[in-house]
Scaffold this active site. Structure first.
Site, PDB file in Angstrom:
ATOM      1  N   ARG A  38       0.129  14.682  12.962  1.00 59.90           N
ATOM      2  CA  ARG A  38       0.610  14.518  11.593  1.00 59.90           C
ATOM      3  C   ARG A  38       0.595  15.801  10.748  1.00 59.90           C
ATOM      4  NH1 ARG A  38      -1.449   8.772   9.410  1.00 59.90           N
ATOM      5  NH2 ARG A  38       0.508   8.860   8.265  1.00 59.90           N
ATOM      6  N   PRO A  39       1.424  16.768  11.153  1.00 64.34           N
ATOM      7  CA  PRO A  39       1.506  18.007  10.361  1.00 64.34           C
ATOM      8  C   PRO A  39       2.178  17.766   9.009  1.00 64.34           C
ATOM      9  CG  PRO A  39       3.164  17.991  12.098  1.00 64.34           C
ATOM     10  CD  PRO A  39       2.337  16.736  12.284  1.00 64.34           C
ATOM     11  N   ILE A  40       2.149  18.791   8.144  1.00 64.53           N
ATOM     12  CA  ILE A  40       2.790  18.634   6.821  1.00 64.53           C
ATOM     13  C   ILE A  40       3.859  19.700   6.584  1.00 64.53           C
ATOM     14  CG2 ILE A  40       0.915  17.375   5.666  1.00 64.53           C
ATOM     15  CD1 ILE A  40       0.196  20.182   4.401  1.00 64.53           C
ATOM     16  N   CYS A  55      -5.058  12.616  12.742  1.00 66.59           N
ATOM     17  CA  CYS A  55      -5.730  11.320  12.630  1.00 66.59           C
ATOM     18  C   CYS A  55      -5.559  10.586  13.947  1.00 66.59           C
ATOM     19  CB  CYS A  55      -5.215  10.523  11.446  1.00 66.59           C
ATOM     20  SG  CYS A  55      -3.650   9.747  11.739  1.00 66.59           S
ATOM     21  N   ARG A  87      -8.716  -0.466   4.601  1.00 63.62           N
ATOM     22  CA  ARG A  87      -7.885   0.576   3.973  1.00 63.62           C
ATOM     23  C   ARG A  87      -6.542   0.002   3.544  1.00 63.62           C
ATOM     24  NH1 ARG A  87      -6.781   5.529   7.367  1.00 63.62           N
ATOM     25  NH2 ARG A  87      -5.550   5.796   5.497  1.00 63.62           N
ATOM     26  N   ASP A 143       4.635   0.681  11.950  1.00 68.95           N
ATOM     27  CA  ASP A 143       3.453   0.008  11.397  1.00 68.95           C
ATOM     28  C   ASP A 143       3.348  -1.456  11.827  1.00 68.95           C
ATOM     29  OD1 ASP A 143       2.819   2.364  10.190  1.00 68.95           O
ATOM     30  OD2 ASP A 143       3.478   1.782   8.190  1.00 68.95           O
ATOM     31  N   ARG A 175      -5.003  10.566   4.164  1.00 71.72           N
ATOM     32  CA  ARG A 175      -4.001  11.609   4.349  1.00 71.72           C
ATOM     33  C   ARG A 175      -2.958  11.623   3.230  1.00 71.72           C
ATOM     34  NH1 ARG A 175      -2.668  14.118   8.582  1.00 71.72           N
ATOM     35  NH2 ARG A 175      -0.590  14.045   7.677  1.00 71.72           N
ATOM     36  N   LYS A 229       0.836  -1.216   0.000  1.00 75.77           N
ATOM     37  CA  LYS A 229       0.000   0.000   0.000  1.00 75.77           C
ATOM     38  C   LYS A 229       0.865   1.259   0.000  1.00 75.77           C
ATOM     39  CE  LYS A 229      -1.707   1.590   4.083  1.00 75.77           C
ATOM     40  NZ  LYS A 229      -1.438   3.006   4.419  1.00 75.77           N
ATOM     41  N   ASN A 230       1.831   1.305   0.916  1.00 74.17           N
ATOM     42  CA  ASN A 230       2.579   2.549   1.094  1.00 74.17           C
ATOM     43  C   ASN A 230       3.603   2.796  -0.009  1.00 74.17           C
ATOM     44  OD1 ASN A 230       1.029   3.115   3.273  1.00 74.17           O
ATOM     45  ND2 ASN A 230       2.569   2.549   4.811  1.00 74.17           N
ATOM     46  N   LEU A 290       6.923  19.514   6.917  1.00 74.61           N
ATOM     47  CA  LEU A 290       8.122  18.986   6.239  1.00 74.61           C
ATOM     48  C   LEU A 290       7.856  18.675   4.756  1.00 74.61           C
ATOM     49  CD1 LEU A 290       9.414  16.663   9.115  1.00 74.61           C
ATOM     50  CD2 LEU A 290      10.126  18.999   8.585  1.00 74.61           C
TER      51      LEU A 290
HETATM   52  N1  EPU Z   1       5.897  14.739  10.557  1.00 78.53           N
HETATM   53  C1  EPU Z   1       5.953  16.065  10.835  1.00 78.53           C
HETATM   54  N2  EPU Z   1       5.834  16.946   9.802  1.00 78.53           N
HETATM   55  C2  EPU Z   1       5.649  16.540   8.525  1.00 78.53           C
HETATM   56  C3  EPU Z   1       5.603  15.155   8.246  1.00 78.53           C
HETATM   57  C4  EPU Z   1       5.723  14.264   9.298  1.00 78.53           C
HETATM   58  O1  EPU Z   1       6.099  16.477  11.989  1.00 78.53           O
HETATM   59  O2  EPU Z   1       5.547  17.388   7.633  1.00 78.53           O
HETATM   60  C5  EPU Z   1       5.983  13.767  11.672  1.00 78.53           C
HETATM   61  C6  EPU Z   1       4.691  12.970  11.782  1.00 78.53           C
HETATM   62  O3  EPU Z   1       3.705  13.658  12.512  1.00 78.53           O
HETATM   63  C7  EPU Z   1       5.148  11.710  12.440  1.00 78.53           C
HETATM   64  C8  EPU Z   1       6.549  11.533  11.868  1.00 78.53           C
HETATM   65  O4  EPU Z   1       6.957  12.807  11.383  1.00 78.53           O
HETATM   66  O5  EPU Z   1       5.194  11.881  13.819  1.00 78.53           O
HETATM   67  C9  EPU Z   1       6.660  10.489  10.758  1.00 78.53           C
HETATM   68  O6  EPU Z   1       5.818  10.854   9.693  1.00 78.53           O
HETATM   69  P1  EPU Z   1       6.119  10.437   8.179  1.00 78.53           P
HETATM   70  O7  EPU Z   1       6.005  11.673   7.346  1.00 78.53           O
HETATM   71  O8  EPU Z   1       7.389   9.686   8.120  1.00 78.53           O
HETATM   72  O9  EPU Z   1       4.912   9.469   7.898  1.00 78.53           O
HETATM   73  P2  EPU Z   1       3.865   9.532   6.718  1.00 78.53           P
HETATM   74  O10 EPU Z   1       4.538   9.769   5.427  1.00 78.53           O
HETATM   75  O11 EPU Z   1       2.740  10.412   7.098  1.00 78.53           O
HETATM   76  C10 EPU Z   1       4.099   6.981   6.197  1.00 78.53           C
HETATM   77  C11 EPU Z   1       3.158   5.822   6.091  1.00 78.53           C
HETATM   78  C12 EPU Z   1       2.641   5.468   7.478  1.00 78.53           C
HETATM   79  C13 EPU Z   1       3.844   5.100   8.347  1.00 78.53           C
HETATM   80  C14 EPU Z   1       4.829   6.280   8.382  1.00 78.53           C
HETATM   81  C15 EPU Z   1       6.097   5.988   9.161  1.00 78.53           C
HETATM   82  C16 EPU Z   1       2.227   6.113   3.900  1.00 78.53           C
HETATM   83  C17 EPU Z   1       1.062   6.424   3.050  1.00 78.53           C
HETATM   84  N3  EPU Z   1       2.053   6.175   5.213  1.00 78.53           N
HETATM   85  O12 EPU Z   1       3.327   8.045   6.758  1.00 78.53           O
HETATM   86  O13 EPU Z   1       1.813   4.311   7.308  1.00 78.53           O
HETATM   87  O14 EPU Z   1       3.420   4.816   9.648  1.00 78.53           O
HETATM   88  O15 EPU Z   1       5.203   6.624   7.037  1.00 78.53           O
HETATM   89  O16 EPU Z   1       6.736   4.885   8.648  1.00 78.53           O
HETATM   90  O17 EPU Z   1       3.287   5.780   3.388  1.00 78.53           O
HETATM   91  C18 EPU Z   1       0.122   2.798   7.886  1.00 78.53           C
HETATM   92  O18 EPU Z   1       0.323   2.248   6.789  1.00 78.53           O
HETATM   93  O19 EPU Z   1      -0.580   2.292   8.799  1.00 78.53           O
HETATM   94  C19 EPU Z   1       0.739   4.101   8.126  1.00 78.53           C
HETATM   95  C20 EPU Z   1       0.309   4.952   9.070  1.00 78.53           C
END
Ligand code: EPU
Length: 418
Positions: A121-123, A116, A397, A304, A92, A22-23, A125
């Site tokens: 989970r801010p964006i 969530c 999902r 995960d 997301r 999925k990811n 970055l």
């Molecule tokens: N973070 C920030 N700012 C940002 C982005 C992230 O503070 O702009 C923080 C997040 O809040 C979190 C940490 O950094 O605390 C890690 O977030 P990351 O961006 O690495 O995760 P993601 O891209 O949102 C993906 C997977 C998640 C998986 C995480 C960590 C996808 C679609 N989702 O999420 O998958 O847990 O990486 O490996 O690839 C799942 O499949 O159940 C799932 C949640």
């Protein structure tokens, strides 16, 4: 709404195949927006998150066509460059359209995903590096409003090795003018898969899988033909299902080195685990010892798999300290496991699990997020009663036919309409 009913107490045995990741599939599908024409993706899992991605791509004027696990995406110029709230709130990862849209069309309006169940989970970055590449970005009325002429490469140092942030910037930088050097990036196998796909489209990328990725932007990309990598989290979940029932389960179509953090923990617990290039087998085991786990970015122990591993630890000899270091609120499954009799003390980012073989009992429980659903199903397999898992839309999902896969291994599990 469907529920899943599990009669526990059966040892799982046999061979089961992993689906596509999925990811990995989600960013790959969004990367199609970078090039006009027909993209072909194989090994795409059939999941609700993929349906949501298709919906957003359709909204952006792409035609999608599914044939089993193949998904074709025909990319046309969008009439509107908006990713609306109604679609983004369902998933997301929709934020991953931001990088491709701004890079290709110089404009995008993408709804903010919001928090969530597992964290805020801010964006930031995703946004800050895009600004560094020259995008003007404002947040207005719940939307990210982005504008740029052509993005220009720069050196970007991430504060944290974010998976989604790394992916968005890799896609954007592929069409930027000049060179982008991304430092402290995520090293997950899904990042490597995205880099391979982008390269097949004509992108000039190096360094994926290490902490520095260098991208020399190009003017145009071609459509992709790409096979999605196997889902390491699903593979790990299936292996844990075998382990928690003391069974003999071989998981095929997977890449064991992509989740060796889990495999090593199972070995530390006392399980015998055999691996080939594309399969892994856990052998029968009556008793296992508790081990501690800290989640960490790849190649560390994946967040995960934390909830599923916790289910295994409820059945271990001794006490396990599980520390969640990626998300601030990823212990929602603890209360549900406790309803099944687990002895777990959650404290901020740490959960202390006092294992007791046979100490779980069946109960009606509620899934709170995707991986929590899997954790509850694993725990249910270790009881000798009938557990009902509610809210399994979370499961749908991200796990393709989990109940069918487990039942092929001998589990007594079925989905019922409620
Ligand atoms: N973070 C920030 N700012 C940002 C982005 C992230 O503070 O702009 C923080 C997040 O809040 C979190 C940490 O950094 O605390 C890690 O977030 P990351 O961006 O690495 O995760 P993601 O891209 O949102 C993906 C997977 C998640 C998986 C995480 C960590 C996808 C679609 N989702 O999420 O998958 O847990 O990486 O490996 O690839 C799942 O499949 O159940 C799932 C949640």
């Amino acid at each position: 709404m469907d529920i899943i009913v599990i009669k526990g107490g059966r040892q799982l045995n046999g061979t089961v195949a992993t689906s596509g990741a999925k990811n990995a599939a989600l960013p790959l599908l969004f990367s199609s927006l970078l090039a006009q024409g027909e993209h072909v993706f194989d090994n795409v899992p059939r999941l609700n998150d993929i349906d949501s991605t298709e919906l957003l791509l359709n909204h952006l004027n792409c035609e999608t066509q599914r044939n089993g696990h193949q998904l074709k995406v025909n990319v046309n110029r969008p009439q509107s460059l908006v990713a609306p709230y109604d679609i983004v709130r369902k998933m997301r990862a929709s934020i991953l359209c931001l990088g491709p849209l701004i890079a290709r069309y110089g404009e995008a309006k993408v709804s903010l995903p919001g928090g969530c169940a597992i964290g805020s989970r801010p964006i930031n970055l995703h946004i800050e590096p895009l600004r560094q590449l020259g995008a003007e970005i404002d947040i207005e009325n719940g939307y990210v409003m982005a504008r740029a002429n052509r993005l220009v490469g720069d050196r970007i140092v991430f504060d944290f090795a974010t998976v989604g942030g790394t992916e968005n910037i890799m896609m954007a930088a592929s069409l930027a003018r000049g060179t982008t050097i991304m430092e402290n990036v995520a090293k997950e196998p899904e990042i490597v898969d995205l880099a391979r796909c982008l390269r097949s489209m004509g992108a000039k990328i190096q360094g994926e899988g290490s902490s520095v990725i260098t991208i020399e932007g190009v003017d145009e990309l071609q459509p992709a033909r790409h096979r999605v990598i196997p889902d390491r989290i699903e593979a790990g979940t299936l292996l844990l299902a075998g382990a928690i029932t003391g069974g003999d389960v071989k998981v095929t179509n997977c890449v064991p080195k992509d989740f060796d953090a889990l495999i090593n923990k199972l070995i530390d617990c006392g399980f015998a685990v055999e691996c080939g290039d594309d399969w892994v087998r856990v052998k029968p085991c009556d008793r296992w010892v508790a081990v501690d786990v800290d989640t960490a970015p790849h190649p560390g122990f994946p967040t995960d798999l934390q909830a599923q591993f916790m289910a295994l630890m409820t059945q271990a000899d001794g006490t396990s300290v599980i520390t969640e270091r990626i998300f601030e609120n990823r212990f929602m499954h603890v209360q549900e496991l406790a309803r099944m009799g687990a002895n777990i003390t959650p404290k901020s980012q740490v959960s202390v699990v006092r294992g007791e073989k046979g100490g779980l009992s069946a109960a009606p429980v509620m899934a709170t997020d995707l991986r929590a659903s899997a954790s509850l199903i694993l725990a249910a397999l270790a009881t000798d009663g009938e557990t009902t898992v509610n809210r399994i839309y979370h499961l749908d999902r991200g796990y393709e036919k989990l109940e069918e896969k487990l039942s092929s291994l001998g589990a007594c599990i079925e989905r019922r309409a409620n």
